[in-house]
Design a protein around this motif. Structure first.
Motif, PDB file in Angstrom:
ATOM      1  N   THR A 330       0.891  -1.314  -0.006  1.00 43.90           N
ATOM      2  CA  THR A 330      -0.037  -0.146   0.054  1.00 43.90           C
ATOM      3  C   THR A 330       0.910   1.239  -0.166  1.00 43.90           C
ATOM      4  O   THR A 330       1.903   1.425   0.882  1.00 43.90           O
ATOM      5  CB  THR A 330      -0.913   0.019   1.247  1.00 43.90           C
ATOM      6  OG1 THR A 330      -1.710  -1.180   1.245  1.00 43.90           O
ATOM      7  CG2 THR A 330      -1.724   1.181   1.286  1.00 43.90           C
ATOM      8  N   PRO A 331       0.783   2.061  -0.899  1.00 44.21           N
ATOM      9  CA  PRO A 331       1.718   3.438  -0.897  1.00 44.21           C
ATOM     10  C   PRO A 331       1.326   4.149   0.263  1.00 44.21           C
ATOM     11  O   PRO A 331       0.088   4.146   1.202  1.00 44.21           O
ATOM     12  CB  PRO A 331       0.968   4.161  -2.166  1.00 44.21           C
ATOM     13  CG  PRO A 331       0.180   2.904  -3.037  1.00 44.21           C
ATOM     14  CD  PRO A 331      -0.237   2.162  -2.093  1.00 44.21           C
ATOM     15  N   ASP A 332       2.573   5.005   0.463  1.00 46.27           N
ATOM     16  CA  ASP A 332       2.263   5.796   1.906  1.00 46.27           C
ATOM     17  C   ASP A 332       1.194   6.774   1.903  1.00 46.27           C
ATOM     18  O   ASP A 332       0.400   6.694   2.912  1.00 46.27           O
ATOM     19  CB  ASP A 332       3.721   6.475   2.306  1.00 46.27           C
ATOM     20  CG  ASP A 332       4.705   5.541   2.848  1.00 46.27           C
ATOM     21  OD1 ASP A 332       4.509   4.359   2.998  1.00 46.27           O
ATOM     22  OD2 ASP A 332       6.055   5.867   2.645  1.00 46.27           O
ATOM     23  N   MET A 333       0.949   7.311   0.811  1.00 49.77           N
ATOM     24  CA  MET A 333      -0.244   8.271   0.591  1.00 49.77           C
ATOM     25  C   MET A 333      -1.414   7.569   0.750  1.00 49.77           C
ATOM     26  O   MET A 333      -2.393   8.224   1.457  1.00 49.77           O
ATOM     27  CB  MET A 333      -0.164   8.925  -0.745  1.00 49.77           C
ATOM     28  CG  MET A 333      -0.989  10.126  -0.905  1.00 49.77           C
ATOM     29  SD  MET A 333      -0.960  11.027  -2.540  1.00 49.77           S
ATOM     30  CE  MET A 333       0.683  11.594  -2.600  1.00 49.77           C
ATOM     31  N   ILE A 334      -1.854   6.499   0.299  1.00 43.01           N
ATOM     32  CA  ILE A 334      -2.930   5.758   0.601  1.00 43.01           C
ATOM     33  C   ILE A 334      -3.042   5.202   2.056  1.00 43.01           C
ATOM     34  O   ILE A 334      -4.226   5.185   2.676  1.00 43.01           O
ATOM     35  CB  ILE A 334      -3.187   4.487  -0.424  1.00 43.01           C
ATOM     36  CG1 ILE A 334      -2.845   4.996  -1.769  1.00 43.01           C
ATOM     37  CG2 ILE A 334      -4.363   4.031  -0.179  1.00 43.01           C
ATOM     38  CD1 ILE A 334      -3.846   6.135  -2.190  1.00 43.01           C
ATOM     39  N   LYS A 335      -1.800   4.801   2.625  1.00 40.17           N
ATOM     40  CA  LYS A 335      -1.857   4.335   4.020  1.00 40.17           C
ATOM     41  C   LYS A 335      -2.374   5.709   5.067  1.00 40.17           C
ATOM     42  O   LYS A 335      -3.159   5.396   5.863  1.00 40.17           O
ATOM     43  CB  LYS A 335      -0.476   3.808   4.592  1.00 40.17           C
ATOM     44  CG  LYS A 335      -0.155   2.591   4.037  1.00 40.17           C
ATOM     45  CD  LYS A 335       1.263   2.090   4.581  1.00 40.17           C
ATOM     46  CE  LYS A 335       1.643   0.758   3.996  1.00 40.17           C
ATOM     47  NZ  LYS A 335       3.029   0.476   4.445  1.00 40.17           N
ATOM     48  N   MET A 336      -1.822   6.801   4.713  1.00 39.14           N
ATOM     49  CA  MET A 336      -2.217   8.024   5.448  1.00 39.14           C
ATOM     50  C   MET A 336      -3.915   7.808   5.554  1.00 39.14           C
ATOM     51  O   MET A 336      -4.456   8.203   6.647  1.00 39.14           O
ATOM     52  CB  MET A 336      -1.514   9.029   4.737  1.00 39.14           C
ATOM     53  CG  MET A 336      -1.872  10.301   5.857  1.00 39.14           C
ATOM     54  SD  MET A 336      -1.213  11.817   4.617  1.00 39.14           S
ATOM     55  CE  MET A 336      -2.221  11.670   2.969  1.00 39.14           C
ATOM     56  N   PHE A 337      -4.393   7.888   4.380  1.00 36.09           N
ATOM     57  CA  PHE A 337      -5.634   7.868   4.210  1.00 36.09           C
ATOM     58  C   PHE A 337      -6.407   6.907   5.032  1.00 36.09           C
ATOM     59  O   PHE A 337      -7.460   7.041   5.793  1.00 36.09           O
ATOM     60  CB  PHE A 337      -6.429   7.983   2.730  1.00 36.09           C
ATOM     61  CG  PHE A 337      -6.396   9.133   2.054  1.00 36.09           C
ATOM     62  CD1 PHE A 337      -7.640  10.038   2.059  1.00 36.09           C
ATOM     63  CD2 PHE A 337      -5.383   9.851   1.577  1.00 36.09           C
ATOM     64  CE1 PHE A 337      -7.589  11.211   1.591  1.00 36.09           C
ATOM     65  CE2 PHE A 337      -5.287  10.913   0.852  1.00 36.09           C
ATOM     66  CZ  PHE A 337      -6.204  11.633   0.807  1.00 36.09           C
ATOM     67  N   ASP A 338      -5.967   5.708   4.915  1.00 34.30           N
ATOM     68  CA  ASP A 338      -6.562   4.487   5.362  1.00 34.30           C
ATOM     69  C   ASP A 338      -6.637   4.499   7.044  1.00 34.30           C
ATOM     70  O   ASP A 338      -7.411   4.531   7.897  1.00 34.30           O
ATOM     71  CB  ASP A 338      -5.848   3.085   5.007  1.00 34.30           C
ATOM     72  CG  ASP A 338      -6.037   2.773   3.838  1.00 34.30           C
ATOM     73  OD1 ASP A 338      -6.882   3.420   3.066  1.00 34.30           O
ATOM     74  OD2 ASP A 338      -5.252   1.842   3.172  1.00 34.30           O
ATOM     75  N   ASN A 339      -5.375   5.199   7.679  1.00 39.58           N
ATOM     76  CA  ASN A 339      -5.160   5.303   9.067  1.00 39.58           C
ATOM     77  C   ASN A 339      -6.130   6.553   9.582  1.00 39.58           C
ATOM     78  O   ASN A 339      -6.758   6.269  10.790  1.00 39.58           O
ATOM     79  CB  ASN A 339      -3.728   5.665   9.189  1.00 39.58           C
ATOM     80  CG  ASN A 339      -2.935   4.271   9.089  1.00 39.58           C
ATOM     81  OD1 ASN A 339      -3.270   3.428   9.169  1.00 39.58           O
ATOM     82  ND2 ASN A 339      -1.549   4.723   8.889  1.00 39.58           N
ATOM     83  N   ILE A 340      -6.124   7.540   8.903  1.00 34.62           N
ATOM     84  CA  ILE A 340      -7.079   8.872   9.351  1.00 34.62           C
ATOM     85  C   ILE A 340      -8.664   8.314   9.464  1.00 34.62           C
ATOM     86  O   ILE A 340      -9.279   8.812   9.920  1.00 34.62           O
ATOM     87  CB  ILE A 340      -6.607   9.907   8.614  1.00 34.62           C
ATOM     88  CG1 ILE A 340      -7.074  11.120   9.671  1.00 34.62           C
ATOM     89  CG2 ILE A 340      -6.980  10.089   7.453  1.00 34.62           C
ATOM     90  CD1 ILE A 340      -6.480  12.356   9.255  1.00 34.62           C
TER      91      ILE A 340
END
Length: 440
Positions: A330-340
């Motif tokens: 998972t790209p970091d940018m997408i991980k950021m969305f998933d976590n928030i």
């Protein structure tokens, strides 16, 4: 020397032919506009003509390359602008959600909007120019990120892209080339690579760990089941305790390295020599998630945690998520969305506030990529102007080398016409007497 009539007639015929040849040459020059018709007319002019024609053809091709490069960079710049807008909007929503006065229902509604922005971001990652995916490195016929919203792997990398090596260059001048693409990992994975190892992956949230972490003998084991090529192997590894021996875990990275070392040391190689070698596991930390995955690529590769009595359950992590099969990171940018989004669903206002800095980092990375693209666009514009000037110069040199001076050629043609007419008239006077005159 005696001059005979035959000699006079032969000379007249030869000179008449020479005059007619020169007349024909000037006539051809006027008809074609070129100084020579075949290389033997003037080998020097012919050689220069070939060289100058080659130079003109190169400049014309460079202009085509510059046009294509400029269009690719324009498409990339527009897409980067849209991605920046999505991130900025998501940051504003996150800032709004971080306000502790919101009700859980209001925070969840903001999370729904963030999910749509996440989907938009994923679709933008597969933007194309002339049917080619602009962020896929050399693999321009393949999508970078899975954009099938009904797929469990929606939002994961579909291909590997090396951000350092997979740069597409266009030749825009003699010995001058320019990189026209942005690698997907550089943009979406915080300057790293796009990775699709195809291994089974298990992740667990380690937000609740307080550092330095003190691991005791009572809770230092971790049990992982690794399924490589259909052969499951359950491994129980002991993580070195904090005291004794003198081991301190001050960061998630140190913990991840200890877990990786312990599990790989406990893995038993498969006794069947016909099976591929067990390549062990990798352990990484990203956005407060610990991720354990096999290094083997297989449709049946999988990793699962046994949380009962394990280190991860003891230190208060959330239940792991296990995935199976040929999947990508998972790209970091997408991980950021998933976590928030997960924090919004749980109403965790403090964690949402902490992610604002992560948003700023991602926005800064997009701006870095966009500035790089802008600099390259400026270079393409300068090269386009230079090629336009070069085309004019080379075309002018080619014209001077090959093309005739029309006024001069017309004058020479008229002169040769007069000479030819005079030679015809002179020839008619060579033998004025006839045989009848000699019979008188």
């Amino acid at each position: 020397m005696r001059i005979t009539n035959n000699m006079m007639i032969a000379n007249m015929t030869r000179n008449l032919g020479n005059n007619l040849t020169r007349l024909n040459n000037y006539q051809n020059q006027l008809d074609t506009g070129k100084k020579i018709q075949v290389p033997s007319d003037d080998p020097v002019v012919a050689a220069r003509a070939l060289k100058l024609r080659t130079d003109v053809s190169k400049v014309e091709q460079y202009q085509k390359n510059l046009g294509d490069a400029g269009s690719w960079l324009d498409a990339t710049d527009v897409t980067l602008g849209k991605i920046g807008d999505v991130l900025q909007k998501a940051r504003e929503l996150s800032e709004q959600a971080a306000n502790g006065t919101n009700t859980p229902e209001e925070t969840q509604k903001i999370g729904l909007e963030l999910k749509q922005l996440r989907a938009q971001l994923i679709h933008l990652s597969n933007s194309t120019y002339a049917g080619r995916y602009i962020f896929s490195g050399y693999k321009t016929d393949q999508k970078l990120i899975n954009d099938n919203e009904s797929d469990p792997n929606f939002g994961k990398f579909m291909i590997n892209v090396d951000s350092t090596r997979e740069k597409i260059f266009y030749e825009i001048g003699v010995g001058d080339s320019i990189n026209i693409n942005i690698a997907g990992g550089d943009l979406f994975n915080s300057g790293g690579n796009a990775s699709n190892p195809g291994s089974g992956v298990a992740t667990s949230d380690i937000d609740d760990i307080n550092y330095p972490l003190d691991i005791t003998a009572a809770n230092n084991s971790i049990t992982v089941t690794i399924n490589n090529f259909g052969t499951p192997q359950t491994v129980t590894a002991a993580i070195p305790v904090s005291n004794p021996p003198a081991v301190e875990y001050n960061t998630p990275v140190q913990l991840a390295q200890a877990i990786k070392t312990a599990i790989n040391a406990a893995i038993v190689p498969d006794p069947d020599p016909t099976l591929p070698a067990n390549q062990g596991i990798e352990v990484t930390i990203g956005n407060n998630m610990i991720e354990i995955k096999t290094q083997i690529k297989s449709d049946t590769a999988a990793v699962t945690f046994d949380q009962t009595g394990s280190l991860l359950s003891s230190i208060g992590t959330k239940a792991p998520v296990t995935t199976t099969g040929d999947i990508g990171d998972t790209p970091d940018m997408i991980k950021m969305f998933d976590n928030i989004i997960a924090d919004m669903d749980e109403g965790n206002f403090k964690q949402i506030s902490d992610f604002l800095d992560v948003f700023d980092q991602q926005i800064s990375n997009v701006l870095r990529c966009r500035a790089d693209v802008g600099a390259r666009q400026n270079r393409v514009d300068l090269s386009t102007d230079r090629m336009s000037i070069d085309l004019v110069n080379f075309t002018d040199l080619m014209s001077k080398n090959e093309d005739v001076d029309v006024a001069e050629t017309i004058m020479n043609l008229k002169n040769e016409e007069n000479v030819y007419q005079a030679s015809l008239a002179g020839g008619a006077r060579i033998i004025q007497q006839t045989l009848v005159d000699f019979l008188r």
